[in-house]
Design an enzyme around this catalytic site. Structure first.
Site, PDB file in Angstrom:
ATOM      1  N   GLU A  48      68.327 -59.061  23.454  1.00 10.52           N
ATOM      2  CA  GLU A  48      67.288 -58.373  22.682  1.00 10.52           C
ATOM      3  C   GLU A  48      66.314 -59.411  22.127  1.00 10.52           C
ATOM      4  O   GLU A  48      66.753 -60.468  21.675  1.00 10.52           O
ATOM      5  CB  GLU A  48      67.971 -57.674  21.490  1.00 10.52           C
ATOM      6  CG  GLU A  48      67.587 -56.251  21.292  1.00 10.52           C
ATOM      7  CD  GLU A  48      68.429 -55.620  20.177  1.00 10.52           C
ATOM      8  OE1 GLU A  48      68.340 -54.415  20.041  1.00 10.52           O
ATOM      9  OE2 GLU A  48      69.155 -56.310  19.468  1.00 10.52           O
ATOM     10  N   ARG A 101      70.319 -53.301  24.764  1.00 11.36           N
ATOM     11  CA  ARG A 101      69.582 -52.118  24.340  1.00 11.36           C
ATOM     12  C   ARG A 101      68.412 -51.818  25.288  1.00 11.36           C
ATOM     13  O   ARG A 101      68.318 -52.360  26.380  1.00 11.36           O
ATOM     14  CB  ARG A 101      69.099 -52.252  22.899  1.00 11.36           C
ATOM     15  CG  ARG A 101      70.219 -52.201  21.868  1.00 11.36           C
ATOM     16  CD  ARG A 101      69.869 -51.286  20.700  1.00 11.36           C
ATOM     17  NE  ARG A 101      70.939 -51.239  19.723  1.00 11.36           N
ATOM     18  CZ  ARG A 101      71.008 -52.033  18.670  1.00 11.36           C
ATOM     19  NH1 ARG A 101      70.066 -52.918  18.460  1.00 11.36           N
ATOM     20  NH2 ARG A 101      72.013 -51.933  17.834  1.00 11.36           N
TER      21      ARG A 101
HETATM   22  P1  DGT Z   1      75.595 -57.606  18.541  1.00 11.19           P
HETATM   23  O1  DGT Z   1      75.790 -58.673  19.538  1.00 11.19           O
HETATM   24  O2  DGT Z   1      76.115 -56.265  19.015  1.00 11.19           O
HETATM   25  O3  DGT Z   1      76.076 -57.977  17.191  1.00 11.19           O
HETATM   26  O4  DGT Z   1      74.028 -57.380  18.463  1.00 11.19           O
HETATM   27  P2  DGT Z   1      72.917 -58.313  17.812  1.00 11.19           P
HETATM   28  O5  DGT Z   1      73.221 -58.683  16.436  1.00 11.19           O
HETATM   29  O6  DGT Z   1      72.569 -59.434  18.719  1.00 11.19           O
HETATM   30  O7  DGT Z   1      71.764 -57.324  17.814  1.00 11.19           O
HETATM   31  P3  DGT Z   1      71.641 -56.034  16.922  1.00 11.19           P
HETATM   32  O8  DGT Z   1      71.713 -54.869  17.799  1.00 11.19           O
HETATM   33  O9  DGT Z   1      72.537 -56.092  15.775  1.00 11.19           O
HETATM   34  O10 DGT Z   1      70.111 -56.111  16.501  1.00 11.19           O
HETATM   35  C1  DGT Z   1      69.601 -57.175  15.751  1.00 11.19           C
HETATM   36  C2  DGT Z   1      68.888 -56.646  14.541  1.00 11.19           C
HETATM   37  O11 DGT Z   1      67.752 -55.883  14.910  1.00 11.19           O
HETATM   38  C3  DGT Z   1      69.736 -55.734  13.689  1.00 11.19           C
HETATM   39  O12 DGT Z   1      69.450 -56.005  12.347  1.00 11.19           O
HETATM   40  C4  DGT Z   1      69.282 -54.341  14.060  1.00 11.19           C
HETATM   41  C5  DGT Z   1      67.863 -54.564  14.374  1.00 11.19           C
HETATM   42  N1  DGT Z   1      67.297 -53.655  15.370  1.00 11.19           N
HETATM   43  C6  DGT Z   1      67.459 -53.704  16.693  1.00 11.19           C
HETATM   44  N2  DGT Z   1      66.670 -52.819  17.312  1.00 11.19           N
HETATM   45  C7  DGT Z   1      65.989 -52.169  16.324  1.00 11.19           C
HETATM   46  C8  DGT Z   1      65.020 -51.142  16.290  1.00 11.19           C
HETATM   47  O13 DGT Z   1      64.532 -50.606  17.301  1.00 11.19           O
HETATM   48  N3  DGT Z   1      64.620 -50.755  15.054  1.00 11.19           N
HETATM   49  C9  DGT Z   1      65.130 -51.267  13.902  1.00 11.19           C
HETATM   50  N4  DGT Z   1      64.714 -50.761  12.771  1.00 11.19           N
HETATM   51  N5  DGT Z   1      65.990 -52.261  13.895  1.00 11.19           N
HETATM   52  C10 DGT Z   1      66.406 -52.691  15.079  1.00 11.19           C
END
Ligand code: DGT
Length: 227
Positions: A48, A101
Site C-alpha cells: 500500500e 488492498r
Molecule cells: P498490515 O500489514 O495488515 O498491518 O497493514 P499495514 O499497516 O501495512 O497497512 P494498513 O492497512 O494498516 O494501512 C495503513 C494505514 O492507512 C492505517 O492507519 C489505515 C490507513 N488506511 C489505509 N487505507 C485507508 C483508506 O482508504 N482510508 C483511510 N481513512 N485510512 C486508510
C-alpha cells in the site's frame, strides 16, 4: 501501455496476468503475507502506498485525517483513490501481481466508514462516489482473487499497540470494529457492495508461525487464481 477496448480504458496484455488483492483490517498482517509471497519467483508484490499518504509534498493527509476526520477525510480519500488507481494501472512486470488492498476497499470500507460514522459530510461522500463510479465505469480494473485475512478487531488492536505508528495512536477499538463489520458485510455476507472477484478467506488471528504455515497451505490456490 493503456488503450481503449469496448469503451473502457484497459492495460494492454493484462488478460494473461493474475491480479490478487490482499484485504483485511488495519494491522491484520497484510504486510507479512506480502513478504511471504515476495520470495516466490514470477510474482510482483505491491504494498500500500502508505508512505505517500504520510508525505504529499511535505503534507501528511493520513495524520490529518486521524486528527480531524470531518475536515480531512475527503482530502485523504481523494489521494488514496488516486494512488490506488495508479497502482492498479501500472504495468505488471510478472505473471502474477499481488497487491495490498485496492481501490475497492478504499471506497467500500474506508470512505463508507467515514460517512456512516458521521465523520464525512454528505456532499464529500457524493463527490467521492461520483469519482469512484466514473473510474470504475470507464476504466477496466481487473482483479482475479481477493484474499481476506480475517481477524478479530481485538487482535488488530493488540498488534496496533505493539507497532505504535505515530498517526495510529488515536485509533480506538471501536474504529477497528467498524472496519471489521464493513469487511464482513462486503466479503463474507456479500451484502453491501459489489465483489470485483472471488474471495478466499484465511483466518489470521494466529501467531506468525501459524500464519506462515497457512500461506504455505494456500499457496497454490492463490497463485493459480484466474477469473
Ligand atoms: P498490515 O500489514 O495488515 O498491518 O497493514 P499495514 O499497516 O501495512 O497497512 P494498513 O492497512 O494498516 O494501512 C495503513 C494505514 O492507512 C492505517 O492507519 C489505515 C490507513 N488506511 C489505509 N487505507 C485507508 C483508506 O482508504 N482510508 C483511510 N481513512 N485510512 C486508510
Amino acid at each position: 501501455m493503456l488503450s481503449f477496448s469496448q469503451g473502457k480504458l484497459v492495460r494492454n496484455g493484462e488478460d494473461k496476468k493474475a491480479v490478487i488483492c490482499i484485504e483485511g483490517n488495519i494491522a491484520s498482517g497484510k504486510t507479512t503475507c506480502l513478504e511471504y509471497f515476495s520470495k516466490t519467483s514470477n510474482i510482483e508484490v505491491l504494498t500500500e502506498p502508505v508512505s505517500k499518504w504520510r508525505n504529499v509534498r511535505g503534507h501528511n493527509p493520513l495524520g490529518l485525517m486521524y486528527q480531524d476526520p470531518k475536515r480531512w477525510g475527503l482530502t485523504l480519500q481523494t489521494y488514496v483513490q488516486l494512488s490506488m488507481l495508479d497502482r492498479h494501472l501500472s504495468t505488471i512486470s510478472a505473471p502474477v501481481r499481488m497487491m495490498e488492498r485496492s481501490i475497492f476497499s478504499a471506497k467500500y470500507i474506508f470512505v463508507e466508514n467515514l460517512y456512516r460514522s458521521g465523520n464525512m459530510p454528505e456532499v464529500d461522500f457524493a463527490v467521492l462516489s461520483e469519482w469512484f463510479d466514473w473510474i470504475t465505469t470507464n476504466i477496466s480494473i481487473p482483479v482475479d482473487l481477493i484474499v481476506y485475512l480475517q481477524t478479530s478487531p481485538q487482535t488488530c488492536h493488540e498488534r496496533l499497540k505493539q507497532r505504535s505508528r505515530e498517526e495510529e495512536k488515536v485509533i480506538p477499538l471501536e474504529y477497528l470494529e467498524s472496519i471489521h463489520q464493513l469487511y464482513e458485510d462486503w466479503l463474507i455476507k456479500k451484502s453491501s457492495s459489489p465483489l470485483p472477484a472471488p474471495v478466499l478467506v484465511i483466518p489470521a488471528d494466529q501467531d506468525l508461525q501459524e500464519m506462515l504455515h497457512q500461506y504455505k497451505e494456500n499457496r497454490d490456490k492463490i497463485l493459480t487464481a484466474r477469473s
